[in-house]
Motif scaffolding. Structure first.
Motif, PDB file in Angstrom:
ATOM      1  N   VAL A  18       0.845  -1.201   0.000  1.00  0.00           N
ATOM      2  CA  VAL A  18       0.000   0.000   0.000  1.00  0.00           C
ATOM      3  C   VAL A  18       0.881   1.251   0.000  1.00  0.00           C
ATOM      4  O   VAL A  18       0.564   2.252  -0.657  1.00  0.00           O
ATOM      5  CB  VAL A  18      -0.963  -0.017   1.205  1.00  0.00           C
ATOM      6  CG1 VAL A  18      -1.713   1.292   1.335  1.00  0.00           C
ATOM      7  CG2 VAL A  18      -1.945  -1.183   1.074  1.00  0.00           C
ATOM      8  N   TYR A  22       1.083   5.154  -2.009  1.00  0.00           N
ATOM      9  CA  TYR A  22       1.210   6.467  -1.368  1.00  0.00           C
ATOM     10  C   TYR A  22       2.531   7.166  -1.687  1.00  0.00           C
ATOM     11  O   TYR A  22       2.619   8.389  -1.628  1.00  0.00           O
ATOM     12  CB  TYR A  22       1.060   6.340   0.148  1.00  0.00           C
ATOM     13  CG  TYR A  22      -0.363   6.146   0.600  1.00  0.00           C
ATOM     14  CD1 TYR A  22      -1.313   7.154   0.440  1.00  0.00           C
ATOM     15  CD2 TYR A  22      -0.768   4.958   1.179  1.00  0.00           C
ATOM     16  CE1 TYR A  22      -2.622   6.977   0.845  1.00  0.00           C
ATOM     17  CE2 TYR A  22      -2.088   4.765   1.591  1.00  0.00           C
ATOM     18  CZ  TYR A  22      -3.001   5.784   1.423  1.00  0.00           C
ATOM     19  OH  TYR A  22      -4.303   5.611   1.822  1.00  0.00           O
ATOM     20  N   LEU A  73      -7.391  -3.646   1.116  1.00  0.00           N
ATOM     21  CA  LEU A  73      -7.107  -2.224   1.348  1.00  0.00           C
ATOM     22  C   LEU A  73      -7.238  -1.409   0.060  1.00  0.00           C
ATOM     23  O   LEU A  73      -7.622  -0.230   0.110  1.00  0.00           O
ATOM     24  CB  LEU A  73      -5.726  -2.045   1.957  1.00  0.00           C
ATOM     25  CG  LEU A  73      -5.631  -2.422   3.432  1.00  0.00           C
ATOM     26  CD1 LEU A  73      -4.217  -2.199   3.965  1.00  0.00           C
ATOM     27  CD2 LEU A  73      -6.624  -1.631   4.273  1.00  0.00           C
ATOM     28  N   ALA A  76     -10.836  -0.678   0.020  1.00  0.00           N
ATOM     29  CA  ALA A  76     -11.232   0.255   1.084  1.00  0.00           C
ATOM     30  C   ALA A  76     -10.645   1.655   0.914  1.00  0.00           C
ATOM     31  O   ALA A  76     -11.332   2.646   1.166  1.00  0.00           O
ATOM     32  CB  ALA A  76     -10.812  -0.309   2.444  1.00  0.00           C
ATOM     33  N   LEU A  77      -9.391   1.721   0.479  1.00  0.00           N
ATOM     34  CA  LEU A  77      -8.706   3.022   0.438  1.00  0.00           C
ATOM     35  C   LEU A  77      -8.729   3.696  -0.928  1.00  0.00           C
ATOM     36  O   LEU A  77      -8.681   4.926  -1.010  1.00  0.00           O
ATOM     37  CB  LEU A  77      -7.243   2.859   0.872  1.00  0.00           C
ATOM     38  CG  LEU A  77      -6.994   2.345   2.279  1.00  0.00           C
ATOM     39  CD1 LEU A  77      -5.501   2.109   2.494  1.00  0.00           C
ATOM     40  CD2 LEU A  77      -7.541   3.340   3.308  1.00  0.00           C
ATOM     41  N   PHE A  78      -8.748   2.896  -1.982  1.00  0.00           N
ATOM     42  CA  PHE A  78      -8.575   3.459  -3.322  1.00  0.00           C
ATOM     43  C   PHE A  78      -9.763   3.201  -4.244  1.00  0.00           C
ATOM     44  O   PHE A  78      -9.658   3.378  -5.457  1.00  0.00           O
ATOM     45  CB  PHE A  78      -7.285   2.914  -3.951  1.00  0.00           C
ATOM     46  CG  PHE A  78      -6.075   3.105  -3.076  1.00  0.00           C
ATOM     47  CD1 PHE A  78      -5.643   4.368  -2.715  1.00  0.00           C
ATOM     48  CD2 PHE A  78      -5.381   2.009  -2.587  1.00  0.00           C
ATOM     49  CE1 PHE A  78      -4.533   4.542  -1.896  1.00  0.00           C
ATOM     50  CE2 PHE A  78      -4.275   2.169  -1.767  1.00  0.00           C
ATOM     51  CZ  PHE A  78      -3.849   3.444  -1.422  1.00  0.00           C
ATOM     52  N   SER A  79     -10.878   2.781  -3.669  1.00  0.00           N
ATOM     53  CA  SER A  79     -12.115   2.541  -4.427  1.00  0.00           C
ATOM     54  C   SER A  79     -11.928   1.583  -5.595  1.00  0.00           C
ATOM     55  O   SER A  79     -12.525   1.765  -6.660  1.00  0.00           O
ATOM     56  CB  SER A  79     -12.701   3.872  -4.915  1.00  0.00           C
ATOM     57  OG  SER A  79     -12.964   4.718  -3.834  1.00  0.00           O
TER      58      SER A  79
END
Length: 104
Positions: A18, A22, A73, A76-79
């Motif tokens: 992940v 970022y 993730l 959840a985080l990056f659609s």
């Protein structure tokens, strides 16, 4: 203790995977440093785990947990998309991880 090392190593693998997102190709300093630290710690803990656990089992579990955790993730985080096929195949990976753990 080897199983603890392995599961923490797998969690760190999720973290560095992940972290790659970022870090934007290692162009952002803090996420880049955290990603590299997670990579190194993940590999060190994996190496500690394989002192006593079989390498094939350890590596498969490490990558499996990393793949599933990163996919979750990503959703959840990056659609990222959630499809029935994607969920099915992630569940198959989880089943494989559980099977390897039980038989190791």
């Amino acid at each position: 203790m080897a199983w603890v090392y392995l599961f923490v190593a797998a969690a760190l693998e999720i973290g560095w995977a992940v972290g790659l997102k970022y870090s934007h190709g290692f162009t952002k300093p803090l996420p880049s440093v955290l990603t590299v630290v997670a990579m190194v710690l993940s590999l060190v803990l994996l190496a500690m785990a394989v002192r006593t656990l079989p390498i094939g089992t350890s590596y498969a579990i490490w990558t499996g947990i990393g793949a599933v955790g990163t996919a979750v993730l990503g959703i959840a985080l990056f659609s990222e998309p959630v499809t029935a096929w994607r969920v099915l195949f992630l569940l198959l990976i989880v089943g494989g991880i559980a099977g390897l753990k039980v038989t190791a």
